[in-house]
Structures are given as C-alpha cells and as structure tokens.
Design a protein around this motif. Sequence first.
Motif, PDB file in Angstrom:
ATOM      1  N   SER A  33       0.831  -1.211   0.000  1.00  0.00           N
ATOM      2  CA  SER A  33       0.000   0.000   0.000  1.00  0.00           C
ATOM      3  C   SER A  33       0.862   1.256   0.000  1.00  0.00           C
ATOM      4  O   SER A  33       0.523   2.251  -0.641  1.00  0.00           O
ATOM      5  CB  SER A  33      -0.970   0.001   1.179  1.00  0.00           C
ATOM      6  N   LEU A  34       1.996   1.236   0.702  1.00  0.00           N
ATOM      7  CA  LEU A  34       2.902   2.391   0.681  1.00  0.00           C
ATOM      8  C   LEU A  34       3.495   2.602  -0.710  1.00  0.00           C
ATOM      9  O   LEU A  34       3.659   3.734  -1.159  1.00  0.00           O
ATOM     10  CB  LEU A  34       4.018   2.217   1.717  1.00  0.00           C
ATOM     11  N   GLN A  35       3.807   1.513  -1.410  1.00  0.00           N
ATOM     12  CA  GLN A  35       4.335   1.635  -2.762  1.00  0.00           C
ATOM     13  C   GLN A  35       3.294   2.245  -3.689  1.00  0.00           C
ATOM     14  O   GLN A  35       3.600   3.129  -4.493  1.00  0.00           O
ATOM     15  CB  GLN A  35       4.772   0.274  -3.288  1.00  0.00           C
ATOM     16  N   ALA A  51       1.470   7.072  -6.766  1.00  0.00           N
ATOM     17  CA  ALA A  51       0.451   8.092  -7.043  1.00  0.00           C
ATOM     18  C   ALA A  51       0.976   9.484  -6.723  1.00  0.00           C
ATOM     19  O   ALA A  51       0.783  10.435  -7.491  1.00  0.00           O
ATOM     20  CB  ALA A  51      -0.814   7.808  -6.240  1.00  0.00           C
ATOM     21  N   THR A  52       1.674   9.622  -5.604  1.00  0.00           N
ATOM     22  CA  THR A  52       2.251  10.916  -5.237  1.00  0.00           C
ATOM     23  C   THR A  52       3.298  11.348  -6.256  1.00  0.00           C
ATOM     24  O   THR A  52       3.365  12.512  -6.633  1.00  0.00           O
ATOM     25  CB  THR A  52       2.876  10.837  -3.830  1.00  0.00           C
ATOM     26  N   THR A 107       5.045  14.866 -10.605  1.00  0.00           N
ATOM     27  CA  THR A 107       5.567  15.005 -11.967  1.00  0.00           C
ATOM     28  C   THR A 107       4.633  15.862 -12.801  1.00  0.00           C
ATOM     29  O   THR A 107       5.082  16.731 -13.560  1.00  0.00           O
ATOM     30  CB  THR A 107       5.743  13.625 -12.616  1.00  0.00           C
ATOM     31  N   ALA A 108       3.331  15.655 -12.666  1.00  0.00           N
ATOM     32  CA  ALA A 108       2.363  16.450 -13.426  1.00  0.00           C
ATOM     33  C   ALA A 108       2.445  17.918 -13.037  1.00  0.00           C
ATOM     34  O   ALA A 108       2.385  18.800 -13.893  1.00  0.00           O
ATOM     35  CB  ALA A 108       0.948  15.922 -13.208  1.00  0.00           C
TER      36      ALA A 108
END
Length: 188
Positions: A44-46, A51-52, A57-58
């Motif tokens: 779940s941390l990965q 996502a972060t 990056t966006a």
Amino acid sequence: MRESDSNDARSDRGQVGIGTLIIFVAMVLVAAIAAAVLLSVAGSLQTQAEATGAESTAQVSDSLDVYTAVGTIEDDNEIPTLEITVGPGAGSSAIDLEEATINYVGPGGQTYLVLDDEDITVDGDDGTVLESGSDRATLSIDVEDAVDRPLEADDDASVTIMTGQGVQTTTAITVPSTLENEGSSVRL
C-alpha cells in the motif's frame, strides 16, 4: 536401573519434545502473519508513493507559460479588460483552460474567476485545450466587472492562473504612468 524408570524418562523426554515443537510451530505461524502484514503495508505504501510521484511530476511538467499581458485603453484612460497570452510549458500534457481558476489581486480588490469558453481563445479555435507546445491561448479578464474598478495609470496587479492539474502561474501587471490614445493597446 529399573526398566520402568527408564520408560518414565523416555516418556518425559518425548513430552518435552512435543511441547517444544508446538512452541516452534506457533512462532512460525506468528512470524508468517507478521510477514504478511508487513508485505501488505509495503504494497500500500508503494501504491501511494507511485500516485504521489505521478501527481508531483504532473505539477512540475504541466506548466503554463505567460507570454504577454495587454490592455486596451478605453474611456477616461482606463483599462477595463486584460488579455493574457499563455501557452503550455515544455513537456506539458494537454491543459484545459476552462478548468482553470484565475486569482486577480489589484487596486479594486481580490477575486477568483472561472473563465468560460467565450473568454478563452486557443489559436483562433473555439476549443479551450492547449494540446501541443506550440499552442497559444488568449485569456480575456474583465477587471472592471470582476472588482468594480478598471486599471488606471500606475496601477499594479497580480494574476495567478491555477490549472485543473493544480499548477499555478503568477504574472505581475504594471500599468504605465501615462495612458493615451483611446482604443490603443498597451503592454502591461
């Protein structure tokens, strides 16, 4: 030694061996459960880190560049409307300007604006999306309508454009000290 004594000793050793085996199996089960919990948390941390990273990056790559800010001098040497020309930064993905929010801060006050497709012109098209690095859009901001005061000579203002992706671009607006020639445009 008697035969019955040796049988008692052997049976005691067997019982101690079974107890140790039961404790060993219990420890293995506890270790397996702990490993499963650790792997689940790591997974779940990965996922959260990925996502972060994509959001970061966006925000960095989906930038918006401001090229010009122009106002047209109207009655009483005032500038009621700003026209800001923008384009996507290098490496940006498509940016829909209709999802953008404008924060205008000037002598008449502060306001947040959401532009509709009538206030956005992308390279002369009817669309509101900047798709390639060569696209340019003109955003028309009716300052007088937004804060009940047009820009005048020597006024300073700030326009912050926040895209739907969360990228903020701020540009400073400085009106020249003399405004002449009604109907002419002046770079701000």
